[in-house]
Scaffold this active site. Sequence first.
Site, PDB file in Angstrom:
ATOM      1  N   GLU A 221       7.062  -6.491   8.554  1.00  0.00           N
ATOM      2  CA  GLU A 221       6.649  -5.213   7.976  1.00  0.00           C
ATOM      3  C   GLU A 221       5.158  -5.310   7.717  1.00  0.00           C
ATOM      4  OE1 GLU A 221       8.731  -3.006   8.195  1.00  0.00           O
ATOM      5  OE2 GLU A 221      10.546  -4.198   8.411  1.00  0.00           O
ATOM      6  N   CYS A 255       1.195  -0.092   1.785  1.00  0.00           N
ATOM      7  CA  CYS A 255       1.170  -0.252   3.238  1.00  0.00           C
ATOM      8  C   CYS A 255       1.373   1.062   3.971  1.00  0.00           C
ATOM      9  CB  CYS A 255       2.199  -1.277   3.686  1.00  0.00           C
ATOM     10  SG  CYS A 255       3.885  -0.896   3.179  1.00  0.00           S
TER      11      CYS A 255
END
Length: 478
Positions: A221, A255
């Site tokens: 990720e 993110c």
Amino acid sequence: MTTARKPNPSVAAMVEIMEAQKAAFIAQGPTSYQERIKELERIETAIGQRVDEIVEAMVQDFGSRSRHEILIAEINTTLSMVHYTKKHLKKWMKPRKRSVGWLYMPGKAKVYMEPLGVVGVISPWNYPFYLAMVPTLSALAAGNRVMLKPSVFTPRTSQCLKDLLGALFPPDKVSVVFSGPGVGSAFSRLPFDHICFTGSTNVGKQVMAAAAENLTPVTLELGGKSPAIVGQDFDVQAAADRIAHGKFFNAGQTCIAPDYALVPKNKVNQFVEAFENAIRTSYPTLENNPDFTSIITTRHFDRLHHAIKDAEEKGAKVIRVNPANEEIDPAAKKIAPTIVLNGTDDMILLQDEIFGPILPVVPYNTLDEAIAYVNARPKPLALYYFSNKGRSVQKVLKMTQAGGTCINNTLLHVAQDDLPFGGVGFSGMGSYHGPEGFDAFSNKRGVFFQGSPCSTRMIRAPYSAGFEKALRFMIDKL
């Protein structure tokens, strides 16, 4: 005479934990549904009892972090995932029926979901509790054992994780490993059955290279430059307000934060004005405002200032929004919300993921032009599009690629427990959350049950001319 190099005690301890977990997994086998539910319930109860402790640890690690945002994005989301997993776990664990070709009848085919063994979780500093706990929860729900390595930048939260999980599980079930010299790379080189890493693309490459030594599968990720496209038809005030919320939540250290905004050229001035108003409404002060989060470290603080300076030196117009005109002490590690206009591709802010409270605004003339701008760059972790026109929404979804997408808002797709979360290309590989999380940490074992009589007698040598004729007939019909 050369002196033998002493082994790193931290690495040696890690190897010992892994060996103990692998031995326990083999000896005890997969945990039952009832055992997994009890594990999840114990975690749920423990988090509820330690909320204040966990929140305070994160506030201290950042220097200043919004307690409300911690409760929203770290505590509530984690507990929601526990609740969701408990509700659906029995269904996920059941063998999944598959069809059988008529030639192989009578028979049955099923996919059995079995745990992989020992899962390594490497979690980041920006959401140090949520991004450690959710993959850990998914791995445990799938019946695995877990070694968790949290970030060195959030030591108090890491200690909270160690205390919480250490009180619930023996080390051969779940262990929290603290970072030290050589520990990070050594952790990735351990022969895990799966590694889940959340962090930067550059470090993700290193983790993948280290995992390859053991052919360990990885879920990565990562991040990237997630665009927010404002459609020509959409209310500019509403778009600016929602993009500002997504950008400045956790001071942009997310993110999936909007990394830049693509705005119709004829609406840029209107958007900037509305964006500034949204900032002033949410953050009337900055330095002592507990809801405006600090940058995690001095190094990241300096990195962001350098990127802003680079943009100014290359001709960008930089608008710093400081509602109370404060002289912010650098020790507070807070950067005023910043808008950047007239950006160019040679600027750091338009090249690298920003990960801070800075928003470049890029004008576009047509939707095709905006789509081309996005597609000329690596595939992002998230993409945001603001439009009430169904056709244009479908066009953006069809013509772009991203790990996830939110229409007419930001960030909220990751909070949906039933949606997968993951990247694509440079923004990552694999996904978890919901059923995808269970599947990511499971081996899908295909099993065929041969019934009676055994039909394969028809397809064994010696083969007759009649059999060949029948076989060719079947092939022609396929």
